[in-house]
Motif scaffolding. Structure first.
Motif, PDB file in Angstrom:
ATOM      1  N   UNK A 120       0.830  -1.208   0.000  1.00 29.20           N
ATOM      2  CA  UNK A 120       0.000   0.000   0.000  1.00 29.20           C
ATOM      3  C   UNK A 120       0.862   1.255   0.000  1.00 29.20           C
ATOM      4  N   UNK A 121       1.956   1.246   0.758  1.00 31.03           N
ATOM      5  CA  UNK A 121       2.868   2.390   0.753  1.00 31.03           C
ATOM      6  C   UNK A 121       3.507   2.563  -0.619  1.00 31.03           C
ATOM      7  N   UNK A 122       3.823   1.466  -1.277  1.00 28.77           N
ATOM      8  CA  UNK A 122       4.393   1.556  -2.620  1.00 28.77           C
ATOM      9  C   UNK A 122       3.377   2.117  -3.605  1.00 28.77           C
ATOM     10  N   UNK A 123       2.112   1.704  -3.456  1.00 27.18           N
ATOM     11  CA  UNK A 123       1.066   2.247  -4.329  1.00 27.18           C
ATOM     12  C   UNK A 123       0.928   3.756  -4.128  1.00 27.18           C
ATOM     13  N   UNK A 124       1.040   4.210  -2.874  1.00 25.32           N
ATOM     14  CA  UNK A 124       0.981   5.645  -2.588  1.00 25.32           C
ATOM     15  C   UNK A 124       2.154   6.363  -3.253  1.00 25.32           C
ATOM     16  N   UNK A 125       3.332   5.771  -3.162  1.00 23.61           N
ATOM     17  CA  UNK A 125       4.513   6.362  -3.816  1.00 23.61           C
ATOM     18  C   UNK A 125       4.302   6.494  -5.315  1.00 23.61           C
ATOM     19  N   UNK A 126       3.754   5.450  -5.929  1.00 27.23           N
ATOM     20  CA  UNK A 126       3.547   5.472  -7.371  1.00 27.23           C
ATOM     21  C   UNK A 126       2.518   6.532  -7.776  1.00 27.23           C
ATOM     22  N   UNK A 127       1.487   6.701  -6.956  1.00 27.62           N
ATOM     23  CA  UNK A 127       0.436   7.656  -7.291  1.00 27.62           C
ATOM     24  C   UNK A 127       0.869   9.099  -7.060  1.00 27.62           C
ATOM     25  N   UNK A 128       1.827   9.317  -6.163  1.00 27.52           N
ATOM     26  CA  UNK A 128       2.196  10.678  -5.774  1.00 27.52           C
ATOM     27  C   UNK A 128       3.621  11.057  -6.169  1.00 27.52           C
ATOM     28  N   UNK A 129       4.243  10.282  -7.059  1.00 29.84           N
ATOM     29  CA  UNK A 129       5.600  10.629  -7.463  1.00 29.84           C
ATOM     30  C   UNK A 129       5.609  11.896  -8.311  1.00 29.84           C
ATOM     31  N   UNK A 130       6.717  12.602  -8.257  1.00 28.01           N
ATOM     32  CA  UNK A 130       6.864  13.861  -8.987  1.00 28.01           C
ATOM     33  C   UNK A 130       7.016  13.559 -10.470  1.00 28.01           C
ATOM     34  N   UNK A 131       6.221  14.241 -11.294  1.00 27.49           N
ATOM     35  CA  UNK A 131       6.280  13.973 -12.734  1.00 27.49           C
ATOM     36  C   UNK A 131       7.571  14.531 -13.330  1.00 27.49           C
ATOM     37  N   UNK A 132       8.039  13.888 -14.394  1.00 30.14           N
ATOM     38  CA  UNK A 132       9.261  14.326 -15.049  1.00 30.14           C
ATOM     39  C   UNK A 132       9.070  15.678 -15.744  1.00 30.14           C
ATOM     40  N   UNK A 133       7.856  15.962 -16.187  1.00 29.93           N
ATOM     41  CA  UNK A 133       7.589  17.254 -16.826  1.00 29.93           C
ATOM     42  C   UNK A 133       7.821  18.408 -15.861  1.00 29.93           C
TER      43      UNK A 133
END
Length: 708
Positions: free
Chosen positions: A457-470
């Motif tokens: 679940x923590x990994x899913x949160x990381x994936x959803x809230x990661x900083x976009x490359x743009x």
């Protein structure tokens, strides 16, 4: 000598060396294979006749139990485990976790985050490459389309793993207590309390040293004969330990040792004990020691006690290995793992688990005091693990071995029905001690599943809230911050993208290091990852940003070396990546470009010295695919020199302290699992910086709450 004769002589020599190695390993494996199995005669007959099953003049019950022992040993231990299960190793590793990893790799299942296509290029990840049959394709499609089946498989594996950990509690208890109780044959006035006390002393010492005619039988006895199967199954305790310890030896060596020595010796031992019982019905509770001739009683007693200790040692070591593998697969909280041997890989010691097992062993020994009740508990744990192995083997036969469906069904029906018969007899004994493995397995399984659930679940949160490359590109080369000298290592669970913890950090402190490296330590579903495949280096964003990513890959049997010179190894690998980057003519875009770095030297801990490289760089140190050496043709690139200078300015470790909390809309069960159990485990087990061996003087912690 003719070439053909020379070739023949070399082949014979290699065969002779190979045979010598197998025989040597077979001899060394006796302590593991024979240590646990050899203690079974101490309590098998005693436990089998502990119920209402009584002996009659014609000795039919004794012959019936002996028949069951013979066929159980032959069918389960010899036929199933030695000839079938031992062939299903995962790159030489055995056990429930190894079977699950092997199955996941071939069926594209995973309990691990960050699984990438690049992981499949590992030399130990390779499959046989054969085409899937319709059975294997159907099984893979079932797991891919229906996530609940993958979850059910994980829970089933955790059940078997939890029962195997329970073996680590029950094996030392019943083995030592049964061996010590034999002294009452000679010293009859010795009170039971003293036997328990002596057993407890031996158990404490053991854990402290860790640091260093079947149908006719049934027809006449009825339900009592069925219940006695709970004692008969104790004759094959240790076969799972034999499979779990496969990585320390070889499959062939264990097969040789078991088939030609262990199997015939134990069958003769059970036959001899049965022959004694036909003449001495009254000695059923002490048959093993009563059958020993007077002149050799004390030597045999000492040998039996040491055999119990050796067998217990094998099970405890296997428990350490299981816990270590579960940690690597995110199914158990982080614990301290210590290498106990510099020569033999895999010999480890886990202090927290060791003392926990010792306390549980003492509690069971003092609380029950009766080997019959402990045997009932032991039997249920053993049979459950065997059934789990049988079911996993069925899936491995379909997915990995590509066997025909009727062969798999025959395997499952034959061995599954036998093991279900034994489980049914053990379930009948739940009120008489069988509840112990159920309670232990429930606790361990709950801990492992909740830890895996919270981590994912923590990994899913990381994936959803990661900083976009743009957004990173829009900031420009300086990233909108003051870039200070030095190298910043940001530890993250993400193998791609920029973690949210980094955005949280720069929002509150808009300054960062000249060179920024996102470090992701991940496990892959193989036992071991070779050193030259350990690091995976890539560039994040454009060249001017000075941002890199390093993925450090470990197999589930690999252990992180506390003396691993990670800083110098990492800088060396990044420099090599920069120097060889121009050789790749493929197009590059702003984003992650994963290029595997086969860094040299092969043992970077001993030979890597970045300060020396910095001194040499002023004179033109050369970096090639074979490593870093003195100049011959060209100087280091400017970017490489800047990285080395940044290393000299210092390295800072930025680690995220993330706290998981359940969303307000979550169910009560989820809130309890995340806010109570997972939070308790996170606070009371090892912190990330301790496991990574990060120097405290260079450590920066960033706190962040994850609502999952």
């Amino acid at each position: 000598m003719k070439p053909s004769e020379e070739f023949l002589e070399q082949g014979i020599s290699q065969q002779r060396v190979s045979c010598t190695t197998v025989v040597s390993l077979a001899y060394q494996s006796l302590g593991v294979v024979y240590g646990d199995l050899s203690t079974s005669p101490l309590y098998v007959y005693k436990t089998a006749f502990s119920g209402k099953l009584s002996l009659h003049e014609n000795d039919e019950e004794i012959y019936g139990v002996l028949s069951f022992i013979f066929w159980t040993f032959t069918l389960i231990a010899l036929l199933k485990y030695v000839f079938v299960v031992m062939s299903a190793d995962d790159n030489g590793e055995g056990g429930t976790v190894a079977l699950y990893s092997l199955l996941c790799r071939h069926a594209r299942l995973s309990t691990l985050p960050n699984q990438q296509a690049t992981d499949e290029k590992l030399s130990s990840y390779a499959t046989d490459g054969s085409a899937d049959t319709w059975q294997s394709s159907g099984l893979k499609a079932l797991f891919e389309k229906h996530q609940r089946f993958s979850n059910m498989l994980l829970i089933f594996v955790l059940l078997g793993t939890s029962m195997a950990i329970g073996d680590g509690v029950l094996t030392p208890t019943i083995s030592v207590l049964s061996a010590v109780s034999g002294v009452q044959v000679k010293i009859r006035e010795l009170h039971e309390n003293y036997v328990v006390l002596i057993s407890c002393v031996i158990l404490v010492g053991l854990f402290s040293l860790q640091h260093h005619g079947t149908h006719r039988f049934f027809r006449s006895t009825g339900i009592d004969g069925w219940i006695s199967l709970g004692g008969v199954v104790l004759s094959i305790t240790g076969v799972e330990t034999m499979f779990a310890d496969l990585g320390h030896f070889s499959s062939l060596s264990i097969k040789v040792a078991f088939t030609f020595l262990v199997y015939p010796c134990l069958i003769l031992a059970y036959m001899g004990e049965a022959a004694f019982l036909t003449k001495h019905h009254e000695d059923i509770q002490r048959s093993f020691y009563k059958a020993i001739p007077e002149a050799v009683f004390w030597p045999v007693f000492i040998v039996a006690t040491f055999a119990a200790i050796v067998g217990s040692q094998a099970v405890i070591s296997a428990t350490f290995s299981i816990i270590s593998q579960c940690c690597a697969l995110n199914c158990f909280p982080s614990v301290k793992i210590i290498h106990t041997s510099s020569k033999i890989c895999g010999q480890i010691y886990i202090p927290e688990v060791n003392w926990m097992l010792m306390c549980l062993c003492l509690a069971v020994t003092i609380g029950l005091r009766d080997t019959n009740m402990i045997g009932h508990a032991y039997g249920l744990a053993v049979t459950t693990v065997m059934l789990v192995t049988t079911c996993l083997m069925g899936q491995v036969m379909i997915t990995v071995w590509k066997q025909r469906i009727f062969i798999v069904v025959a395997f499952l029906l034959f061995f599954g029905s036998v093991e279900l018969l034994y489980i049914s007899a053990c379930v009948y004994k739940i009120p008489e001690g069988g509840w112990i493995p159920l309670v232990l397995s429930f606790i361990f399984m709950a801990v492992m599943y909740i830890w895996n659930y919270g981590t994912m679940k923590k990994h899913d949160f990381d994936m959803e809230n990661k900083v976009s490359m743009d957004s990173i590109v829009a900031l420009g080369p300086s990233l909108g911050m003051v870039r200070v000298p030095g190298i910043g290592l940001v530890y993250t669970n993400l193998a791609t993208g920029v973690p949210a913890i980094f955005g949280h950090f720069v929002t509150n402190l808009p300054a960062f290091h000249q060179v920024l490296v996102f470090v992701c330590i991940k496990s892959v579903q193989v036992p071991h990852v070779s050193e030259n495949e350990r690091l995976l280096i890539s560039r994040v964003g454009l060249k001017e940003y000075g941002m890199f990513r390093c993925i450090v890959r470990y197999g589930y049997k690999d252990l992180q070396q506390e003396n691993y010179d990670f800083e110098n190894t990492l800088v060396s690998a990044i420099v090599q990546f920069v120097e060889t980057e121009g050789e790749d003519e493929s197009s590059r875009e702003a984003g992650d470009m994963d290029i595997e770095v086969l860094h040299a030297p092969e043992h970077p801990v001993k030979n890597s010295n970045c300060n020396e490289k910095l001194k040499q760089s002023s004179y033109g140190t050369q970096v090639t695919k074979s490593g870093i050496r003195h100049p011959e043709n060209f100087m280091l690139k400017d970017e490489s020199l800047e990285i080395l200078k940044a290393k000299e300015s210092g390295v800072a470790y930025i680690i995220g302290h993330s706290y998981a909390k359940a969303k307000k809309s979550s169910t009560i069960l989820k809130k309890f699992a995340i806010n109570v159990v997972y939070a308790f485990l996170s606070k009371n087990f090892r912190e990330p910086e301790v496991g990574l061996n990060v120097p405290h003087a260079s450590l920066l912690e960033v706190g962040m709450v994850y609502y999952v």
